[in-house]
Design a protein around this motif. Sequence first.
Motif, short mmCIF file in Angstrom:
data_model
loop_
_atom_site.label_atom_id
_atom_site.label_comp_id
_atom_site.label_asym_id
_atom_site.label_seq_id
_atom_site.Cartn_x
_atom_site.Cartn_y
_atom_site.Cartn_z
N GLU A 188 1.18 -0.98 -0.11
CA GLU A 188 -0.21 0.24 0.17
C GLU A 188 0.89 1.39 -0.09
OE1 GLU A 188 -3.31 0.36 -0.67
OE2 GLU A 188 -4.00 -1.54 0.18
N VAL A 189 1.93 1.01 0.97
CA VAL A 189 2.79 2.62 1.54
C VAL A 189 3.38 2.70 -0.22
CG1 VAL A 189 4.68 3.35 2.10
CG2 VAL A 189 2.80 1.92 3.11
N LYS A 228 0.40 0.15 11.47
CA LYS A 228 1.20 -0.46 11.85
C LYS A 228 3.03 -0.38 12.18
CE LYS A 228 0.49 -4.76 14.26
NZ LYS A 228 0.19 -6.82 14.05
N TYR A 229 3.48 -1.34 10.59
CA TYR A 229 4.85 -1.64 10.11
C TYR A 229 5.43 -0.05 10.01
CZ TYR A 229 2.59 -6.25 11.47
OH TYR A 229 2.76 -7.13 11.94
N PHE A 230 4.69 0.91 9.39
CA PHE A 230 5.55 1.57 8.86
C PHE A 230 4.99 3.63 8.43
CE2 PHE A 230 5.73 -2.13 6.14
CZ PHE A 230 6.70 -1.88 6.02
N ASP A 231 6.27 4.75 8.95
CA ASP A 231 5.86 5.46 9.06
C ASP A 231 6.65 6.23 7.54
OD1 ASP A 231 4.12 6.81 11.33
OD2 ASP A 231 5.71 4.88 12.34
N VAL A 232 5.69 6.55 6.44
CA VAL A 232 6.94 7.24 5.57
C VAL A 232 5.76 8.77 4.80
CG1 VAL A 232 6.73 6.92 3.20
CG2 VAL A 232 6.96 4.48 5.28
N ALA A 233 7.06 9.79 4.77
CA ALA A 233 6.02 10.87 4.75
C ALA A 233 5.88 11.14 2.81
CB ALA A 233 7.46 11.86 5.49
N ALA A 274 -0.30 20.04 -0.53
CA ALA A 274 1.49 20.07 -1.51
C ALA A 274 2.37 19.50 -0.81
CB ALA A 274 1.63 20.82 -2.98
N ALA A 275 3.27 18.43 -1.08
CA ALA A 275 4.47 18.60 -0.40
C ALA A 275 6.18 19.46 -0.73
CB ALA A 275 5.72 17.18 -1.01
N VAL A 276 6.34 20.29 -1.83
CA VAL A 276 6.63 21.03 -1.89
C VAL A 276 6.07 22.45 -2.50
CG1 VAL A 276 9.19 21.84 -3.63
CG2 VAL A 276 8.84 19.68 -3.08
N THR A 277 6.24 23.36 -1.57
CA THR A 277 5.92 24.88 -2.07
C THR A 277 7.06 25.85 -2.35
OG1 THR A 277 6.70 25.47 0.40
CG2 THR A 277 4.45 24.33 -0.10
#
Length: 469
Positions: free
Chosen positions: A177-178, A214-219, A465-468
């Motif tokens: 999913e990630v 549960k397993y991952f933290d991804v920005a 947005a991720a980048v501004t």
Amino acid sequence: MPGAATPLRLSPHFRETPVYTSPPRRLHLNVNILHSGFVPSAWRLPDADPRAFIDVAHYIRVAQIAEAAKFDAVFLADNASIADQIDFRPITALEPTVLLASIAAATTRIGVIGTASTSYNEPYNIARRFSTLDHVSGGRAGWNIVTTADLGSARNFGRETVPVHAERYARAAEFTEVVKKLWDSWEDDALVGDKTRGRFIDTTKVRPVSHHGKYFDVAGPLNLPRSPQGHPVLVQAGGSADGRELAARHAQAVFSAAQSFDESAAYGRDLKARAAALGRGPDAIRILPGLTTIIGSTETEALRRRDELVDLIPWSYSLTRLAGILGLPVERLELDQRLPDDLPLPGGGNGNHTFFNATLAQARNHGYTARQLIRALAGGGGHRVVVGTPEQIADDIERWFVGGAADGFNLMPDALPDGLKQFVDGVVPILRRRGLFRTDYEGSTLRDHLGLPRPVSAHPAGQEAAVTA
């Protein structure tokens, strides 16, 4: 049908079936480049190079033979440990995506599918690695999603135990999913490249994934634009209930192991029903069983080739390998005795379900002793072996394809490149005469070859947005 590793003698009823000049769907063929070949003794043949397993030129040559025959893809397996008996045979050694990048540079159309485990990787690096492969290949990449069950691999990553089966697949589901979110973190038209206005990226179309699970933290987002296929093709190879659920949710192709027509047909029906229940269409997944071919100009010649290859394998090697697949101490197997009764899944259910079930089915269905089973499997394990003439091999493929037991096959020739060359020169022309296999590529991407749509990138409305700047 006779045993999987005996010459094929189809029923008179089947031989009366008319030739299909317009098949209801397209046959798919991949080649699994298992170093020197599927049979463990292939490296001992007179023309074989013992160093082929670490020679990029060997893999490129096999891929070019397959591309000239218009195969869908080449496929590479992988292991994170030494998982075979290296005193006798070569192993899967080269890292797949690096090797596939070299293959992609030496070819133009054939797909490149590589295996990467969700057990000992992170979503970001796998998303980046396969997106890169999709970019450099011009849209020909595929990722074979696997979990890893062997203790050797666990210890190579600092663990003393293998995570339980259910946990491995729960991690794999979130992992996948990630990866898909990362592939969607750039919209298709985010790269502007407007020289006049000096605007390179439309930053409103590059978004974080902000995944907290549960397993991952991804920005996120990923650090490269969306690849030519949108998503590289997702392939899966699990036969357990957890593996089927993962494939039903995510896979576009499944590399399965089945020893009989009925078994494969039932597997396909189950998988496609699971996919339909998840809202995917009836044609969302291609079922591609593994198929080893041993070819001769006559039945006698093909059988002799099989027996000569098997006789080049030490019986101690074959017994140890069979015991490993079955999760048994090798002392429990006797060459001229049938397998023990009531064998449990390896590791209390924490081992490889797919090859265990396929190997056991072959033994039980035919009443084989260990020696007979090893010969029927050509010294391998799990995948079906067909021995015969080109016409007989083509008959078998047609029966499975037209009968709905497979959408195609992941071919594992007995020896490489010779076994593939025999298939290409002998079997492919027959399949084409019967209208079953393409005469040329109709597109340029792996999704084109498999008849799969390109996924649309979807983002929540109003997401920042991720980048501004």
